[in-house]
Design a protein around this motif. Sequence first.
Motif, PDB file in Angstrom:
ATOM      1  N   ILE A 149       6.826  76.875  66.487  1.00 38.51           N
ATOM      2  CA  ILE A 149       5.805  75.838  66.660  1.00 38.51           C
ATOM      3  C   ILE A 149       4.884  75.767  65.444  1.00 38.51           C
ATOM      4  O   ILE A 149       4.531  74.677  64.981  1.00 38.51           O
ATOM      5  CB  ILE A 149       5.005  76.087  67.956  1.00 38.51           C
ATOM      6  CG1 ILE A 149       5.868  75.723  69.162  1.00 38.51           C
ATOM      7  CG2 ILE A 149       3.709  75.266  67.969  1.00 38.51           C
ATOM      8  CD1 ILE A 149       5.224  75.980  70.501  1.00 38.51           C
ATOM      9  N   ALA A 150       4.498  76.922  64.918  1.00 38.86           N
ATOM     10  CA  ALA A 150       3.595  76.935  63.758  1.00 38.86           C
ATOM     11  C   ALA A 150       4.212  76.211  62.569  1.00 38.86           C
ATOM     12  O   ALA A 150       3.510  75.529  61.804  1.00 38.86           O
ATOM     13  CB  ALA A 150       3.251  78.366  63.384  1.00 38.86           C
ATOM     14  N   GLN A 151       5.520  76.334  62.410  1.00 37.47           N
ATOM     15  CA  GLN A 151       6.224  75.660  61.317  1.00 37.47           C
ATOM     16  C   GLN A 151       6.193  74.143  61.515  1.00 37.47           C
ATOM     17  O   GLN A 151       5.959  73.385  60.559  1.00 37.47           O
ATOM     18  CB  GLN A 151       7.673  76.153  61.284  1.00 37.47           C
ATOM     19  CG  GLN A 151       8.560  75.518  60.224  1.00 37.47           C
ATOM     20  CD  GLN A 151       9.948  76.135  60.229  1.00 37.47           C
ATOM     21  OE1 GLN A 151      10.097  77.346  60.404  1.00 37.47           O
ATOM     22  NE2 GLN A 151      10.972  75.319  60.066  1.00 37.47           N
ATOM     23  N   VAL A 152       6.408  73.714  62.736  1.00 37.98           N
ATOM     24  CA  VAL A 152       6.373  72.281  63.045  1.00 37.98           C
ATOM     25  C   VAL A 152       4.974  71.720  62.810  1.00 37.98           C
ATOM     26  O   VAL A 152       4.805  70.668  62.179  1.00 37.98           O
ATOM     27  CB  VAL A 152       6.803  72.028  64.503  1.00 37.98           C
ATOM     28  CG1 VAL A 152       6.694  70.538  64.841  1.00 37.98           C
ATOM     29  CG2 VAL A 152       8.224  72.526  64.739  1.00 37.98           C
ATOM     30  N   GLY A 182       7.891  72.946  78.982  1.00 38.15           N
ATOM     31  CA  GLY A 182       6.995  73.997  78.505  1.00 38.15           C
ATOM     32  C   GLY A 182       6.826  73.974  77.005  1.00 38.15           C
ATOM     33  O   GLY A 182       5.724  74.175  76.477  1.00 38.15           O
ATOM     34  N   HIS A 183       7.922  73.715  76.301  1.00 41.61           N
ATOM     35  CA  HIS A 183       7.889  73.651  74.834  1.00 41.61           C
ATOM     36  C   HIS A 183       7.073  72.447  74.379  1.00 41.61           C
ATOM     37  O   HIS A 183       6.295  72.522  73.421  1.00 41.61           O
ATOM     38  CB  HIS A 183       9.317  73.574  74.310  1.00 41.61           C
ATOM     39  CG  HIS A 183       9.467  73.934  72.868  1.00 41.61           C
ATOM     40  ND1 HIS A 183      10.677  74.252  72.295  1.00 41.61           N
ATOM     41  CD2 HIS A 183       8.562  74.006  71.848  1.00 41.61           C
ATOM     42  CE1 HIS A 183      10.510  74.504  71.009  1.00 41.61           C
ATOM     43  NE2 HIS A 183       9.235  74.355  70.707  1.00 41.61           N
ATOM     44  N   VAL A 184       7.249  71.323  75.086  1.00 44.17           N
ATOM     45  CA  VAL A 184       6.484  70.117  74.763  1.00 44.17           C
ATOM     46  C   VAL A 184       4.992  70.381  74.924  1.00 44.17           C
ATOM     47  O   VAL A 184       4.171  70.031  74.058  1.00 44.17           O
ATOM     48  CB  VAL A 184       6.922  68.947  75.663  1.00 44.17           C
ATOM     49  CG1 VAL A 184       5.994  67.740  75.476  1.00 44.17           C
ATOM     50  CG2 VAL A 184       8.364  68.550  75.364  1.00 44.17           C
ATOM     51  N   THR A 185       4.621  71.011  76.024  1.00 42.47           N
ATOM     52  CA  THR A 185       3.218  71.343  76.275  1.00 42.47           C
ATOM     53  C   THR A 185       2.643  72.206  75.167  1.00 42.47           C
ATOM     54  O   THR A 185       1.546  71.964  74.658  1.00 42.47           O
ATOM     55  CB  THR A 185       3.077  72.079  77.622  1.00 42.47           C
ATOM     56  OG1 THR A 185       3.504  71.206  78.676  1.00 42.47           O
ATOM     57  CG2 THR A 185       1.643  72.491  77.877  1.00 42.47           C
ATOM     58  N   ALA A 186       3.395  73.226  74.776  1.00 44.51           N
ATOM     59  CA  ALA A 186       2.918  74.161  73.756  1.00 44.51           C
ATOM     60  C   ALA A 186       2.739  73.481  72.408  1.00 44.51           C
ATOM     61  O   ALA A 186       1.750  73.729  71.700  1.00 44.51           O
ATOM     62  CB  ALA A 186       3.890  75.337  73.632  1.00 44.51           C
ATOM     63  N   LEU A 187       3.669  72.607  72.028  1.00 48.10           N
ATOM     64  CA  LEU A 187       3.569  71.933  70.735  1.00 48.10           C
ATOM     65  C   LEU A 187       2.398  70.955  70.722  1.00 48.10           C
ATOM     66  O   LEU A 187       1.638  70.906  69.740  1.00 48.10           O
ATOM     67  CB  LEU A 187       4.872  71.204  70.408  1.00 48.10           C
ATOM     68  CG  LEU A 187       4.886  70.407  69.098  1.00 48.10           C
ATOM     69  CD1 LEU A 187       4.510  71.288  67.911  1.00 48.10           C
ATOM     70  CD2 LEU A 187       6.255  69.757  68.872  1.00 48.10           C
TER      71      LEU A 187
END
Length: 301
Positions: free
Chosen positions: A158-161, A188-193
Amino acid sequence: MATMPEAITIYEVGARDGLQNEKTVVPVEVKATFIRRLIDAGLETVELTSFVPPSWIPQLADATELMELLDDVGKGPKRPVLVPNERGLDNAIAAGVGAVAVFGSATETFARKNLNRSVDESLAMFAPVVSRAQEAGLWVRGYVSMCFGDPWEGPVPIAQVVDVCRKLMDLGCDQLSLGDTIGVATPGHVTALLAALDDKGIGSDRIGVHFHDTYGQALSNTVTALSHGIRVVDASTGGLGGCPYAKSATGNLATEDLVWMCRGLGIETGVDLEKLVETSVWMAEQLRRPSPSRVVKALAG
C-alpha cells in the motif's frame, strides 16, 4: 444504506479500455455509433479513445478520425482521451479535446511493459503533459494501474501505491483513478488503500475507482469504495476490456451491473438501463460474441 451516496458519476471506459484489446479492428464508424449510443443512454462522462502510436495499440490508431466523426459531442471536460506523452497531447489538442488522462503504474515491471520506462521516468514524462494540458484549460485525470496486485510482482504494498499516487497528483491532476488491473482487490484491501490515501491528503472527492472482475469482486469492492466517500466509478458497457500488456486482466466492471446495483441501493446514475442493454447487445453483435455482463444476459434474454 446510510453510508451510500444519493448519486454517483459513472466514468464510462468501454470505448477506449473496453475496445483497446480487441484483436479484430473495429471500424471507426462503429466506434462513433457506440459512443453516441452511450451518451444517449445517459452516460455523461465517456472516455473516447487514446492518442497513442499505432504500433502500441493498433485498435486505437483511428483516434483523430474518430474525433472528427464526434465533432458535435466529443469535446469538453466530460469527453476525456488518453495521452501517453507530449506528442499524444499535441494530437489531442489539435483534435479539440477538452480533457485528457495519463496512465501510470504503481509497479516497476508494468511501467516498463506499458511505457518502456521506470515509474519515476514515467512521472517525469507526464509532468509536461499535465502542466501543458492545464495551461490549455483541459481537465486532467491520472490513472494508476496495478494498485492492488501485479501479475509479475505479486501483491503491491500500500505504501508503494500511495507514494506513486501522491507524486502523480502533485503534478496537478484533477482526479486520480485507482486501477485494480488484474482484478485481485478485496473490500478490506480497498478500505486500507483509501484510508492510506486520505492520510496523505488525497481525499475521496478526488478519486475514482477502476475495478476488474477477475475474481468476481468488482461490485463488492465498489460498494466498499462508495461507503468510504468515493463518488466516481469506472465501468465498461458490456463488461468489455482488459489490458494488452497484462494478459491476466479480464473484463472491467460492467456498466449495466453497476447501474442495476445502484438502482437497488437508491443511488442515481442518470443512466437508462434499457437503452444501455440494447447498446451492449448491439455492440456484442459487432464483435460477434456475447456480452459477459450478467445483467445484459438477464435482461436481453
